[in-house]
Design a protein around this motif. Structure first.
Motif, PDB file in Angstrom:
ATOM      1  N   HIS A   6      26.611 -17.820 -26.027  1.00 39.48           N
ATOM      2  CA  HIS A   6      27.596 -16.752 -26.280  1.00 39.48           C
ATOM      3  C   HIS A   6      27.509 -15.596 -25.278  1.00 39.48           C
ATOM      4  O   HIS A   6      28.541 -15.211 -24.713  1.00 39.48           O
ATOM      5  N   PRO A   7      26.324 -15.041 -25.006  1.00 36.57           N
ATOM      6  CA  PRO A   7      26.271 -13.912 -24.060  1.00 36.57           C
ATOM      7  C   PRO A   7      26.747 -14.276 -22.649  1.00 36.57           C
ATOM      8  O   PRO A   7      27.278 -13.420 -21.942  1.00 36.57           O
ATOM      9  N   HIS A  11      31.498 -12.463 -20.866  1.00 33.76           N
ATOM     10  CA  HIS A  11      31.856 -11.659 -19.692  1.00 33.76           C
ATOM     11  C   HIS A  11      33.271 -11.957 -19.201  1.00 33.76           C
ATOM     12  O   HIS A  11      33.952 -11.062 -18.693  1.00 33.76           O
ATOM     13  N   GLY A  56      29.876 -17.889 -30.356  1.00 32.60           N
ATOM     14  CA  GLY A  56      29.431 -16.836 -31.270  1.00 32.60           C
ATOM     15  C   GLY A  56      29.313 -17.345 -32.697  1.00 32.60           C
ATOM     16  O   GLY A  56      28.354 -17.013 -33.412  1.00 32.60           O
ATOM     17  N   GLU A  59      26.177 -19.292 -33.029  1.00 32.46           N
ATOM     18  CA  GLU A  59      25.017 -18.395 -33.141  1.00 32.46           C
ATOM     19  C   GLU A  59      24.957 -17.765 -34.533  1.00 32.46           C
ATOM     20  O   GLU A  59      23.883 -17.597 -35.095  1.00 32.46           O
ATOM     21  N   GLY A 125      27.644  -5.688 -30.226  1.00 30.33           N
ATOM     22  CA  GLY A 125      26.925  -6.819 -29.634  1.00 30.33           C
ATOM     23  C   GLY A 125      25.613  -6.369 -29.017  1.00 30.33           C
ATOM     24  O   GLY A 125      24.578  -7.026 -29.162  1.00 30.33           O
ATOM     25  N   GLY A 126      25.643  -5.232 -28.334  1.00 32.85           N
ATOM     26  CA  GLY A 126      24.403  -4.678 -27.784  1.00 32.85           C
ATOM     27  C   GLY A 126      23.426  -4.312 -28.876  1.00 32.85           C
ATOM     28  O   GLY A 126      22.218  -4.524 -28.745  1.00 32.85           O
ATOM     29  N   VAL A 129      21.606  -7.413 -30.102  1.00 32.30           N
ATOM     30  CA  VAL A 129      20.569  -7.911 -29.198  1.00 32.30           C
ATOM     31  C   VAL A 129      19.412  -6.931 -29.073  1.00 32.30           C
ATOM     32  O   VAL A 129      18.249  -7.294 -29.271  1.00 32.30           O
TER      33      VAL A 129
END
Length: 141
Positions: A6-7, A11, A56, A59, A125-126, A129
């Motif tokens: 996903h990450p 982008h 996503g 996950e 999202g940040g 993580v």
């Protein structure tokens, strides 16, 4: 795969949608070249968003229902789906058949609103993580 997919995929829609919003705003000054670019970027962003969102969801399926991050996960997912909805509606408003037309105020406003939702989704999202440490492998001892 040892790390989440996903990450790596997010982008592409983030870049396309962010640039589409910038091109929409630039179209107020530069006209057709900018709004046409915005339309193409909206299509690409929506196309790239689908695999990113599927990754996503994969996950998400790995996270226990009682995990402390679930609330932020749900907010992240709602923000991303809101961004997708705004950008898809913006694209729909500027299509005449299969041809892109000049966007009106509602289409540009939806693009800007999508960008705001995208920013919220990115911040969450940040937080997932860096705050909740989801998708992070602990260092080996």
């Amino acid at each position: 795969m040892r790390h989440p997919l996903h990450p790596a995929l997010v982008h592409f829609p983030i870049a396309c949608w962010s640039l589409a919003t910038a091109a929409d705003l630039a179209s107020l000054v530069w006209g057709e070249p900018a709004w046409h670019l915005a339309g193409v970027l909206l299509v690409a962003g929506i196309g790239f968003a689908i695999p990113a969102m599927l990754a996503g969801f994969l996950e998400l399926a790995k996270v226990a229902a009682d995990h402390p991050a679930i609330r932020d996960l749900n907010r992240h997912m709602i923000a991303v789906m809101s961004a997708l909805s705004c950008y898809a509606a913006s694209l729909f408003l500027r299509l005449q058949g299969a041809r892109l037309t000049e966007p009106g105020v509602p289409a540009i406003a939806l693009s800007v609103l999508g960008f705001v939702a995208l920013g919220v989704a990115g911040w969450l999202g940040g937080k997932l993580v860096y705050g909740h440490r989801l998708g992070v492998t602990p260092p080996s001892a």
